[in-house]
Design a protein around this motif. Sequence first.
Motif, PDB file in Angstrom:
ATOM      1  N   GLY A   2       0.787  -1.231   0.000  1.00 54.05           N
ATOM      2  CA  GLY A   2       0.000   0.000   0.000  1.00 54.05           C
ATOM      3  C   GLY A   2       0.814   1.272   0.000  1.00 54.05           C
ATOM      4  O   GLY A   2       0.551   2.201   0.780  1.00 54.05           O
ATOM      5  N   MET A   3       1.835   1.346  -0.846  1.00 52.16           N
ATOM      6  CA  MET A   3       2.620   2.581  -0.962  1.00 52.16           C
ATOM      7  C   MET A   3       1.760   3.687  -1.571  1.00 52.16           C
ATOM      8  O   MET A   3       0.713   3.429  -2.175  1.00 52.16           O
ATOM      9  N   ASN A   4       2.228   4.942  -1.481  1.00 48.38           N
ATOM     10  CA  ASN A   4       1.417   6.055  -1.976  1.00 48.38           C
ATOM     11  C   ASN A   4       1.391   6.089  -3.512  1.00 48.38           C
ATOM     12  O   ASN A   4       2.224   5.467  -4.188  1.00 48.38           O
ATOM     13  N   SER A   5       0.451   6.834  -4.047  1.00 51.51           N
ATOM     14  CA  SER A   5       0.185   6.836  -5.484  1.00 51.51           C
ATOM     15  C   SER A   5       1.382   7.314  -6.304  1.00 51.51           C
ATOM     16  O   SER A   5       1.676   6.766  -7.365  1.00 51.51           O
ATOM     17  N   LEU A   6       2.081   8.341  -5.832  1.00 54.67           N
ATOM     18  CA  LEU A   6       3.192   8.889  -6.614  1.00 54.67           C
ATOM     19  C   LEU A   6       4.350   7.905  -6.707  1.00 54.67           C
ATOM     20  O   LEU A   6       5.015   7.817  -7.742  1.00 54.67           O
ATOM     21  N   LEU A   7       4.599   7.164  -5.638  1.00 55.91           N
ATOM     22  CA  LEU A   7       5.657   6.161  -5.684  1.00 55.91           C
ATOM     23  C   LEU A   7       5.289   5.038  -6.645  1.00 55.91           C
ATOM     24  O   LEU A   7       6.137   4.540  -7.405  1.00 55.91           O
ATOM     25  N   THR A   8       4.024   4.655  -6.631  1.00 51.43           N
ATOM     26  CA  THR A   8       3.546   3.640  -7.576  1.00 51.43           C
ATOM     27  C   THR A   8       3.728   4.118  -9.005  1.00 51.43           C
ATOM     28  O   THR A   8       4.193   3.382  -9.891  1.00 51.43           O
ATOM     29  N   LEU A   9       3.379   5.380  -9.263  1.00 56.20           N
ATOM     30  CA  LEU A   9       3.545   5.954 -10.600  1.00 56.20           C
ATOM     31  C   LEU A   9       5.018   5.979 -11.004  1.00 56.20           C
ATOM     32  O   LEU A   9       5.357   5.696 -12.154  1.00 56.20           O
ATOM     33  N   LEU A  10       5.895   6.293 -10.048  1.00 55.09           N
ATOM     34  CA  LEU A  10       7.338   6.320 -10.333  1.00 55.09           C
ATOM     35  C   LEU A  10       7.820   4.960 -10.814  1.00 55.09           C
ATOM     36  O   LEU A  10       8.560   4.871 -11.806  1.00 55.09           O
ATOM     37  N   PHE A  11       7.413   3.892 -10.147  1.00 54.96           N
ATOM     38  CA  PHE A  11       7.824   2.555 -10.558  1.00 54.96           C
ATOM     39  C   PHE A  11       7.304   2.236 -11.971  1.00 54.96           C
ATOM     40  O   PHE A  11       8.010   1.630 -12.781  1.00 54.96           O
ATOM     41  N   MET A  12       6.077   2.649 -12.262  1.00 58.60           N
ATOM     42  CA  MET A  12       5.516   2.420 -13.598  1.00 58.60           C
ATOM     43  C   MET A  12       6.303   3.160 -14.667  1.00 58.60           C
ATOM     44  O   MET A  12       6.601   2.613 -15.729  1.00 58.60           O
ATOM     45  N   VAL A  13       6.659   4.409 -14.385  1.00 57.81           N
ATOM     46  CA  VAL A  13       7.389   5.229 -15.357  1.00 57.81           C
ATOM     47  C   VAL A  13       8.770   4.654 -15.622  1.00 57.81           C
ATOM     48  O   VAL A  13       9.217   4.563 -16.782  1.00 57.81           O
ATOM     49  N   VAL A  14       9.475   4.235 -14.567  1.00 57.52           N
ATOM     50  CA  VAL A  14      10.817   3.670 -14.751  1.00 57.52           C
ATOM     51  C   VAL A  14      10.731   2.348 -15.512  1.00 57.52           C
ATOM     52  O   VAL A  14      11.578   2.038 -16.358  1.00 57.52           O
ATOM     53  N   TYR A  15       9.708   1.558 -15.226  1.00 54.86           N
ATOM     54  CA  TYR A  15       9.508   0.299 -15.957  1.00 54.86           C
ATOM     55  C   TYR A  15       9.304   0.574 -17.447  1.00 54.86           C
ATOM     56  O   TYR A  15       9.923  -0.080 -18.304  1.00 54.86           O
ATOM     57  N   ILE A  16       8.456   1.537 -17.775  1.00 52.12           N
ATOM     58  CA  ILE A  16       8.229   1.901 -19.181  1.00 52.12           C
ATOM     59  C   ILE A  16       9.524   2.384 -19.830  1.00 52.12           C
ATOM     60  O   ILE A  16       9.848   2.033 -20.972  1.00 52.12           O
ATOM     61  N   ALA A  17      10.296   3.187 -19.091  1.00 57.17           N
ATOM     62  CA  ALA A  17      11.573   3.679 -19.623  1.00 57.17           C
ATOM     63  C   ALA A  17      12.516   2.522 -19.928  1.00 57.17           C
ATOM     64  O   ALA A  17      13.201   2.513 -20.967  1.00 57.17           O
ATOM     65  N   ALA A  18      12.566   1.537 -19.033  1.00 55.41           N
ATOM     66  CA  ALA A  18      13.432   0.375 -19.243  1.00 55.41           C
ATOM     67  C   ALA A  18      13.017  -0.404 -20.483  1.00 55.41           C
ATOM     68  O   ALA A  18      13.864  -0.844 -21.269  1.00 55.41           O
TER      69      ALA A  18
END
Length: 487
Positions: free
Chosen positions: A361-377
């Motif tokens: 249950g991490m906060n929304s912005l941290l979740t978004l950060l992981f998604m963005v870095v995954y897409i970048a990779a």
Amino acid sequence: MVQGFSKEPGTHGPLTEVSPSAQREITRWAAAIALGGFLFGFDTGVVSGALLYVKKDFHLNSFEQGSVVSVLLIGAVIGATSAGRLSERLGRRKALGAIGVVFIIGTAIVSAANGYPALMAGRVVLGLAVGAASATVPVYLSEISPTKIRGRLLTMNQLMITLGILVAYLVNLAFSGSEMWRAMFAVGAVPAALMVAATLWLLPESPQWLITHDQVDRARGVIASVTDEATADELTARARRRIAEEREKRARSSRADDQGARRLLAPDVRPALVVGLTLAAVQQFGGINTIIYYAPTIIQQTGLTASNSIFYSVFIGVINLVMTLVAIRLVDRAGRRVMVLVSLALMAVTIFLLGLAFVVGMNSLLTLLFMVVYIAAYAGGLGPVFWTLLGEIFPPSVRAEGSSVATAVNWVSNFLVSLAFLPLAAAIGQGETFWIFAGICVLAFFFVSRYLPETRNRDSGQIQAALRSRFGREPAASAAAPDTHAQ
């Protein structure tokens, strides 16, 4: 995202060196052709935001939501496998015009849908157009591209796909306040109409197709329009000789299993087939299109509103586009193999962390950060580099067939993942589902490190020798290449 390849031998066109002014003219042609790639990206991306409102209007359950997304891929498989015959019969230019018309028809059906069945029918029609574009646009680009800028123009299709996804996210954002999901889909009619207009008034026919179909004078005219008469005569003659040699080579083959797809199972081709099909499946089972198709839905489940979810998904589209540009610059410098390995390692780590974010249950912005870095990779490696590899790892005699089979596997994998994601997430949890994708990325990393050789700066013979060496079918010394970093 996927692309397709011609079934005609020698998809590279006759053009070699041309003047800077001619390069600019051909680049304009390529931009118009790549509208097909833009529509590919738009129609696969726009559903991500529209789905938030469609599910409320039509009261869709998780399976029905997944089917609205994934049914497009069924149409895409049919469209991709049929496009080769269509473009061989009509020509590349007319085929692309017909594909644009199908895009318009599919957009109209979806935008006017009065229920789940009509929506599904429209998505199937759009899928036919998406699949046909994925198989036709790269071939047309290849056949009009001079040797010097061929790589740049071929990557334009991938760039336009990512641009289409980004524009789809922006369109979703523009209409999210009014919840006008029909308007989100309807915007796709504009680039489709532009593509049809380009085929009617701007684009020439592929000179390669014209020569193959004995329309030599027309081919000479197209080539002369960007070179001169003497060069056109020389390049046309060279292309005719190459096509004649390919046809003679095929005619000389006396064994049935040396023809077409059967040849892919031959022992010397099997390593390329294993690598190609594995990478085709991994590109989808690594989880990428669960993010592309369901980004707003995923973000909404962190507690944000629908409109905020669409807003944040735009960042994913921007990163996807920017990192595709980075990959285009790096692929001929860093090498294919290292880019795929780095990409898979980062994808495994970030999608594992994304799963962890949902579990704890991490906060929304941290979740978004992981998604963005995954897409970048993904966009900086496995995404675009896979298509480069697919055009390199198969021997020339079966390149079209091998690429076609791998593309079909890619579409089917895309369909399975997009259909199963929401029901699986509902059954075992969203975070746990992302951990499955992370495990697949880890296994793929070890597969690539063991079986994929570097293909940069290698000709086909060297690539085949390196593949056989990695599968234990040939001594490593025979796989040597000028590129000292190849192995």
